[in-house]
Design a protein around this motif. Sequence first.
Motif, short mmCIF file in Angstrom:
data_model
loop_
_atom_site.label_atom_id
_atom_site.label_comp_id
_atom_site.label_asym_id
_atom_site.label_seq_id
_atom_site.Cartn_x
_atom_site.Cartn_y
_atom_site.Cartn_z
N ARG A 252 0.64 -1.01 -0.08
CA ARG A 252 -0.01 -0.12 -0.01
C ARG A 252 0.98 1.32 -0.02
NH1 ARG A 252 -3.74 -1.18 5.12
NH2 ARG A 252 -1.57 -1.47 5.96
N VAL B 128 -7.40 12.05 10.44
CA VAL B 128 -8.77 11.52 9.94
C VAL B 128 -8.46 10.09 9.68
CG1 VAL B 128 -10.78 11.57 8.79
CG2 VAL B 128 -9.87 13.78 9.52
N VAL B 129 -8.90 9.20 10.52
CA VAL B 129 -8.59 7.78 10.28
C VAL B 129 -10.02 7.02 9.83
CG1 VAL B 129 -6.42 7.86 11.61
CG2 VAL B 129 -8.63 7.09 12.77
N GLU B 130 -9.68 5.66 9.51
CA GLU B 130 -10.83 4.85 9.38
C GLU B 130 -11.54 4.29 10.76
OE1 GLU B 130 -9.81 1.40 7.46
OE2 GLU B 130 -7.69 1.09 8.82
N ASP B 131 -12.61 4.15 10.71
CA ASP B 131 -13.53 3.59 11.75
C ASP B 131 -12.98 2.28 12.27
OD1 ASP B 131 -15.14 3.10 13.84
OD2 ASP B 131 -16.91 4.02 12.87
N ARG B 132 -12.33 2.26 13.56
CA ARG B 132 -11.74 0.91 14.03
C ARG B 132 -12.87 -0.04 14.17
NH1 ARG B 132 -7.24 3.21 18.40
NH2 ARG B 132 -5.77 4.21 16.86
N GLU C 136 -15.60 -0.48 12.62
CA GLU C 136 -15.96 -0.98 11.14
C GLU C 136 -15.17 -1.88 10.79
OE1 GLU C 136 -16.62 2.10 8.47
OE2 GLU C 136 -18.70 2.88 9.64
N LYS C 137 -13.69 -1.68 10.97
CA LYS C 137 -12.59 -2.52 10.57
C LYS C 137 -12.42 -3.85 11.46
CE LYS C 137 -7.65 -2.52 9.72
NZ LYS C 137 -6.33 -1.93 9.89
N ASP D 289 -15.78 -5.90 10.65
CA ASP D 289 -15.86 -6.63 9.28
C ASP D 289 -14.56 -7.98 9.51
OD1 ASP D 289 -17.14 -4.95 7.87
OD2 ASP D 289 -15.65 -3.74 6.83
N TYR E 85 -18.79 -3.12 6.35
CA TYR E 85 -18.59 -1.61 5.84
C TYR E 85 -17.99 -1.40 4.96
CZ TYR E 85 -20.81 -1.27 10.40
OH TYR E 85 -21.78 -1.65 11.48
N ASP E 86 -16.90 -2.43 4.68
CA ASP E 86 -15.80 -2.36 3.48
C ASP E 86 -16.47 -2.47 2.27
OD1 ASP E 86 -13.59 -2.28 1.84
OD2 ASP E 86 -12.32 -3.79 3.15
N GLU F 72 -13.92 -1.66 21.00
CA GLU F 72 -14.45 -0.44 20.22
C GLU F 72 -15.88 -0.28 20.74
OE1 GLU F 72 -12.80 1.37 18.55
OE2 GLU F 72 -11.00 0.25 18.80
#
Length: 307
Positions: free
Chosen positions: A124, A157-161, A163-164, A167, A221-222, A265
């Motif tokens: 990445r 600004v990070v991704e929702d932990r 949701e990660k 998933d 969510y992904d 979370e």
Amino acid sequence: MDPVMRGLAMTNCQFIRQAHNSLARPADLRGSSHAVATSTLEYAKSQKKTRRNSDSSPPKKRRKQNFGRVKKPQLASAEEDVENYHFIAYVPIDGKVWELDGLRLSGPLEVGEITSDSEDGSGRTDWMSVVRPALRRRMQSLQSNESDHVRYNLLAVVEDRYEKASDALEMLKRKRNRLESRLNEELPEVWTSQVDPSLLASRVEAFATSSQGSSSLGPTYDPEFGSQKLEMEMDILDMPARKLGEAWETCVRNAMTAKVAVEDELSNSIRTQTEQLSRTFDYEPLFQTFIICLHNEGCLGTVLPGK
């Protein structure tokens, strides 16, 4: 729009105003409303005083005042005036890192280009390696002589932990179902005696959370969750029968770790929501009513010190 008009447009946006004020305490909202009312009255008084002085001046002088040149406010850049506090954003767009400064009239500033060398071990793009030197330079330019004076604040600004983590657990649920389906086809009534008994006993609790059961499939969510699930199912179909039991044990162990992450979370969100409600709840009517009741009962003198 120029920076001033952009600021006015955002200030007058009802959606942004409601979202911003939802995080404020009621006392802060009352204080800001009082400050606006006070400044408005002071401005009206100064305008009235200026108009009175202008009416008492000679006509020529009054004409000169009315048609005098109005100086436009000059916006200083961040390098020229460090006291002008505002937000500056760094974002990766189209293979480049851009600096977004609302006070810069020329628009976005290119920080650097994301090359193939800016990739981490997973393949990445690590665009932070491009923006990190720019952040260091800006923070060094804002350092004060006083060591205890912080002149900048760094946010991300990070991704929702949740949701990660959710998933990951949902993927393991689907993987367990697919593995057990193949085990029942290849090794019916036999595979349960060949796997770890402790994992077999905890296979239900390992996939259950405080918000959802182990058998029901929750939301995902992904956007790429469907394609990842298809790849996982293809790998299980191509997997030899002798490795299905080992893969099932690994899936249950990973589910225990994913469940802990989801529960963490959930507890963090509950604690954050509770703190938010406690901070934004208006306690002033309660205190006023309590003091009025004490006064009506004649108990206020016994409560106050020195009475």
